[in-house]
Scaffold this motif. Structure first.
Motif, PDB file in Angstrom:
ATOM      1  N   ALA A  72     -17.362 174.697  53.637  1.00 53.64           N
ATOM      2  CA  ALA A  72     -18.476 173.749  53.599  1.00 53.64           C
ATOM      3  C   ALA A  72     -18.153 172.460  54.338  1.00 53.64           C
ATOM      4  O   ALA A  72     -19.047 171.791  54.870  1.00 53.64           O
ATOM      5  CB  ALA A  72     -18.851 173.442  52.157  1.00 53.64           C
ATOM      6  N   ASP A  73     -16.863 172.102  54.397  1.00 50.74           N
ATOM      7  CA  ASP A  73     -16.474 170.851  55.037  1.00 50.74           C
ATOM      8  C   ASP A  73     -16.030 171.038  56.487  1.00 50.74           C
ATOM      9  O   ASP A  73     -15.671 170.062  57.146  1.00 50.74           O
ATOM     10  CB  ASP A  73     -15.325 170.206  54.250  1.00 50.74           C
ATOM     11  CG  ASP A  73     -15.773 169.723  52.877  1.00 50.74           C
ATOM     12  OD1 ASP A  73     -16.982 169.483  52.704  1.00 50.74           O
ATOM     13  OD2 ASP A  73     -14.914 169.611  51.975  1.00 50.74           O
ATOM     14  N   ALA A  74     -16.056 172.275  56.971  1.00 52.14           N
ATOM     15  CA  ALA A  74     -15.581 172.533  58.332  1.00 52.14           C
ATOM     16  C   ALA A  74     -16.534 171.930  59.362  1.00 52.14           C
ATOM     17  O   ALA A  74     -17.750 171.896  59.173  1.00 52.14           O
ATOM     18  CB  ALA A  74     -15.457 174.030  58.565  1.00 52.14           C
ATOM     19  N   GLU A  75     -15.964 171.435  60.442  1.00 55.57           N
ATOM     20  CA  GLU A  75     -16.775 170.934  61.540  1.00 55.57           C
ATOM     21  C   GLU A  75     -17.576 172.083  62.149  1.00 55.57           C
ATOM     22  O   GLU A  75     -17.125 173.241  62.135  1.00 55.57           O
ATOM     23  CB  GLU A  75     -15.876 170.312  62.612  1.00 55.57           C
ATOM     24  CG  GLU A  75     -15.103 169.091  62.161  1.00 55.57           C
ATOM     25  CD  GLU A  75     -16.020 167.920  61.899  1.00 55.57           C
ATOM     26  OE1 GLU A  75     -17.078 167.837  62.561  1.00 55.57           O
ATOM     27  OE2 GLU A  75     -15.688 167.097  61.031  1.00 55.57           O
ATOM     28  N   SER A  77     -17.954 173.014  65.099  1.00 53.20           N
ATOM     29  CA  SER A  77     -17.195 173.707  66.134  1.00 53.20           C
ATOM     30  C   SER A  77     -16.120 174.616  65.556  1.00 53.20           C
ATOM     31  O   SER A  77     -15.542 175.441  66.274  1.00 53.20           O
ATOM     32  CB  SER A  77     -16.533 172.686  67.070  1.00 53.20           C
ATOM     33  OG  SER A  77     -15.628 171.871  66.352  1.00 53.20           O
ATOM     34  N   GLU A  78     -15.836 174.464  64.242  1.00 55.56           N
ATOM     35  CA  GLU A  78     -14.795 175.255  63.594  1.00 55.56           C
ATOM     36  C   GLU A  78     -15.369 176.200  62.550  1.00 55.56           C
ATOM     37  O   GLU A  78     -14.654 176.706  61.693  1.00 55.56           O
ATOM     38  CB  GLU A  78     -13.754 174.336  62.952  1.00 55.56           C
ATOM     39  CG  GLU A  78     -13.011 173.465  63.956  1.00 55.56           C
ATOM     40  CD  GLU A  78     -11.952 172.605  63.305  1.00 55.56           C
ATOM     41  OE1 GLU A  78     -11.980 172.486  62.056  1.00 55.56           O
ATOM     42  OE2 GLU A  78     -11.098 172.065  64.028  1.00 55.56           O
ATOM     43  N   ALA A  79     -16.674 176.436  62.598  1.00 57.71           N
ATOM     44  CA  ALA A  79     -17.302 177.325  61.623  1.00 57.71           C
ATOM     45  C   ALA A  79     -16.746 178.733  61.764  1.00 57.71           C
ATOM     46  O   ALA A  79     -16.492 179.207  62.865  1.00 57.71           O
ATOM     47  CB  ALA A  79     -18.812 177.328  61.814  1.00 57.71           C
ATOM     48  N   GLY A  80     -16.560 179.399  60.640  1.00 61.96           N
ATOM     49  CA  GLY A  80     -16.031 180.756  60.663  1.00 61.96           C
ATOM     50  C   GLY A  80     -14.592 180.798  60.191  1.00 61.96           C
ATOM     51  O   GLY A  80     -14.013 179.803  59.761  1.00 61.96           O
ATOM     52  N   GLN A  81     -14.012 181.973  60.263  1.00 66.51           N
ATOM     53  CA  GLN A  81     -12.632 182.197  59.843  1.00 66.51           C
ATOM     54  C   GLN A  81     -11.683 181.259  60.575  1.00 66.51           C
ATOM     55  O   GLN A  81     -11.658 181.235  61.807  1.00 66.51           O
ATOM     56  CB  GLN A  81     -12.255 183.642  60.135  1.00 66.51           C
ATOM     57  CG  GLN A  81     -10.762 183.940  60.092  1.00 66.51           C
ATOM     58  CD  GLN A  81     -10.234 184.064  58.683  1.00 66.51           C
ATOM     59  OE1 GLN A  81     -10.780 184.816  57.899  1.00 66.51           O
ATOM     60  NE2 GLN A  81      -9.188 183.320  58.368  1.00 66.51           N
ATOM     61  N   PRO A  82     -10.868 180.484  59.866  1.00 61.58           N
ATOM     62  CA  PRO A  82      -9.844 179.689  60.553  1.00 61.58           C
ATOM     63  C   PRO A  82      -8.670 180.569  60.978  1.00 61.58           C
ATOM     64  O   PRO A  82      -8.297 181.498  60.265  1.00 61.58           O
ATOM     65  CB  PRO A  82      -9.419 178.670  59.485  1.00 61.58           C
ATOM     66  CG  PRO A  82      -9.716 179.341  58.175  1.00 61.58           C
ATOM     67  CD  PRO A  82     -10.902 180.235  58.406  1.00 61.58           C
ATOM     68  N   TRP A  83      -8.088 180.252  62.114  1.00 61.39           N
ATOM     69  CA  TRP A  83      -7.046 181.103  62.700  1.00 61.39           C
ATOM     70  C   TRP A  83      -5.682 180.428  62.716  1.00 61.39           C
ATOM     71  O   TRP A  83      -4.816 180.824  63.498  1.00 61.39           O
ATOM     72  CB  TRP A  83      -7.436 181.482  64.127  1.00 61.39           C
ATOM     73  CG  TRP A  83      -8.824 182.005  64.271  1.00 61.39           C
ATOM     74  CD1 TRP A  83      -9.887 181.387  64.861  1.00 61.39           C
ATOM     75  CD2 TRP A  83      -9.324 183.274  63.804  1.00 61.39           C
ATOM     76  NE1 TRP A  83     -11.014 182.178  64.802  1.00 61.39           N
ATOM     77  CE2 TRP A  83     -10.695 183.350  64.147  1.00 61.39           C
ATOM     78  CE3 TRP A  83      -8.751 184.352  63.130  1.00 61.39           C
ATOM     79  CZ2 TRP A  83     -11.499 184.443  63.854  1.00 61.39           C
ATOM     80  CZ3 TRP A  83      -9.547 185.446  62.826  1.00 61.39           C
ATOM     81  CH2 TRP A  83     -10.905 185.491  63.191  1.00 61.39           C
ATOM     82  N   THR A  84      -5.461 179.441  61.877  1.00 63.77           N
ATOM     83  CA  THR A  84      -4.243 178.640  61.954  1.00 63.77           C
ATOM     84  C   THR A  84      -3.195 178.977  60.903  1.00 63.77           C
ATOM     85  O   THR A  84      -2.060 178.509  61.013  1.00 63.77           O
ATOM     86  CB  THR A  84      -4.601 177.150  61.813  1.00 63.77           C
ATOM     87  OG1 THR A  84      -5.389 176.965  60.616  1.00 63.77           O
ATOM     88  CG2 THR A  84      -5.394 176.663  63.018  1.00 63.77           C
ATOM     89  N   ALA A  85      -3.535 179.758  59.882  1.00 63.37           N
ATOM     90  CA  ALA A  85      -2.602 180.016  58.788  1.00 63.37           C
ATOM     91  C   ALA A  85      -1.501 180.986  59.205  1.00 63.37           C
ATOM     92  O   ALA A  85      -1.451 181.484  60.326  1.00 63.37           O
ATOM     93  CB  ALA A  85      -3.353 180.519  57.562  1.00 63.37           C
ATOM     94  N   THR A  86      -0.625 181.273  58.263  1.00 69.55           N
ATOM     95  CA  THR A  86       0.628 181.977  58.535  1.00 69.55           C
ATOM     96  C   THR A  86       0.435 183.338  59.176  1.00 69.55           C
ATOM     97  O   THR A  86       1.053 183.661  60.210  1.00 69.55           O
ATOM     98  CB  THR A  86       1.419 182.134  57.223  1.00 69.55           C
ATOM     99  OG1 THR A  86       1.654 180.828  56.677  1.00 69.55           O
ATOM    100  CG2 THR A  86       2.731 182.848  57.455  1.00 69.55           C
ATOM    101  N   THR A  87      -0.398 184.184  58.591  1.00 74.01           N
ATOM    102  CA  THR A  87      -0.540 185.550  59.098  1.00 74.01           C
ATOM    103  C   THR A  87      -1.019 185.567  60.532  1.00 74.01           C
ATOM    104  O   THR A  87      -0.475 186.298  61.380  1.00 74.01           O
ATOM    105  CB  THR A  87      -1.494 186.350  58.195  1.00 74.01           C
ATOM    106  OG1 THR A  87      -0.959 186.383  56.869  1.00 74.01           O
ATOM    107  CG2 THR A  87      -1.680 187.770  58.703  1.00 74.01           C
ATOM    108  N   TRP A  88      -2.040 184.776  60.842  1.00 69.29           N
ATOM    109  CA  TRP A  88      -2.581 184.766  62.194  1.00 69.29           C
ATOM    110  C   TRP A  88      -1.562 184.235  63.192  1.00 69.29           C
ATOM    111  O   TRP A  88      -1.455 184.735  64.326  1.00 69.29           O
ATOM    112  CB  TRP A  88      -3.844 183.912  62.247  1.00 69.29           C
ATOM    113  CG  TRP A  88      -4.943 184.443  61.394  1.00 69.29           C
ATOM    114  CD1 TRP A  88      -5.441 183.894  60.242  1.00 69.29           C
ATOM    115  CD2 TRP A  88      -5.677 185.661  61.594  1.00 69.29           C
ATOM    116  NE1 TRP A  88      -6.438 184.681  59.730  1.00 69.29           N
ATOM    117  CE2 TRP A  88      -6.601 185.772  60.536  1.00 69.29           C
ATOM    118  CE3 TRP A  88      -5.635 186.659  62.568  1.00 69.29           C
ATOM    119  CZ2 TRP A  88      -7.481 186.849  60.426  1.00 69.29           C
ATOM    120  CZ3 TRP A  88      -6.515 187.731  62.459  1.00 69.29           C
ATOM    121  CH2 TRP A  88      -7.427 187.815  61.391  1.00 69.29           C
TER     122      TRP A  88
END
Length: 324
Positions: A72-75, A77-88
């Motif tokens: 809900a707080d995502a910009e 331009s960053e809507a959707g699955q974030p790709w920055t966490a460990t697994t990705w």
């Protein structure tokens, strides 16, 4: 493949891409591409990802989602699955060809065992989750880092569906396999077999999963012979979880090289889709990227010639044409 406008264009790139061009397209001497590959840890994309690893071994503070991430707080331009966490991030570094000793020297596998927990149920990182795709990536990353992920390999044997494939929605009652889930599961099992030699059971499971896709020529519903989805023509980099003719054919290229077999003729239609997407100048276009937060961009916007996709496409067609 000899040097020319396309390969010269590809060589003018980050070490994570350049070393693969040198090895797979130009057949450079090992000392050449190995030297370029070593630079991934110190120069460019790979070094940038290594620089943002957390002290506890994770990235962005989480296993699959960043710590405290709120859609809900995502910009916008960053809507959707974030790709920055460990697994990705581990997926990316592994696929780019980072020398795993860099992460082993940081005790990454041990730190993740101690500190990282799955968002779904809080279970330890190397025990896996309930999602086929997540478990496939964890299996591949685990054998790469030297973690004990034999339990995840066994999980795939227990959760293979009767039609031969897998579906991440099995937990919600699905009993019909998914193209996406099956491809990602196969990638994990191939990584396990390649790193450990596998077992008779994991090799048999991989054969059954491959047959699920091959019976459908990688593209069609078995019941109607209709295209399984328009996304088979979507050539995207980074590929991440998405299924396409290019992504599926790349798996079968790697599997054939590992198994020492010739290309299965049933992938020829999918190969034709990849060939048809090549522009007259020998390049492939980015058809669109998955939205979501990234550490930084590694490829071009939609509609522009993609060096990553051109590497994948050229390498695939070179293998197919020479093998046949």
């Amino acid at each position: 493949m000899t040097s020319g406008p396309v390969t010269d264009w590809l060589l003018d790139s980050d070490p994570a891409l350049r070393w693969q061009v040198e090895r797979d397209l130009l057949d450079a001497a090992p000392e050449v591409w190995e030297a370029t590959r070593t630079r991934i840890a110190t120069d460019g994309f790979g070094a940038r990802l290594l620089a943002v690893q957390d002290a506890d071994g994770q990235w962005a503070g989480g296993s699959f989602f960043p710590k405290d991430y709120d859609y809900a707080d995502a910009e916008p331009s960053e809507a959707g699955q974030p790709w920055t966490a460990t697994t990705w991030t581990l997926n990316t570094l592994r696929e780019w060809g980072l020398d795993v000793s860099v992460l082993r020297e940081r005790w990454t596998a041990e730190l993740l065992e101690e500190h990282s927990r799955w968002d779904y149920d809080g279970s330890p990182y190397w025990s896996g989750e309930v999602d086929c795709c997540i478990n496939a990536w964890t299996l591949a990353n685990g054998v790469w880092l030297g973690a004990d992920v034999n339990g995840i390999a066994d999980w795939f044997l227990e959760h293979q569906l009767t039609d031969g494939g897998w579906n991440c929605e099995w937990v919600d009652g699905s009993r019909r396999s998914s193209f996406h889930s099956t491809l990602n599961s196969l990638k994990g099992l191939l990584a396990f077999d390649a790193a450990t030699g596998g077992t008779s059971d994991t090799r048999a499971a991989r054969r059954s999963g491959e047959e699920y896709l091959l019976e459908r020529h990688l593209l069609h519903r078995l019941t109607t012979n209709q295209p399984v989805g328009r996304w088979i023509n979507d050539f995207i980099y980074p590929m991440r979880w998405s299924y396409s003719a290019l992504n599926a054919c790349e798996y079968f290229r790697l599997a054939a090289l590992h198994d020492g077999t010739l290309p299965d003729p049933r992938i020829s239609e999918a190969i034709g889709i990849v060939r048809a997407a090549r522009r007259p100048d020998g390049r492939w276009l980015q058809t669109g990227r998955q939205p979501g937060r990234v550490w930084f961009e590694v490829d071009v916007p939609a509609g522009q010639p993609s060096k990553w996709l051109t590497l994948y496409g050229t390498r695939l067609l070179t293998w197919w044409d020479s093998a046949r």
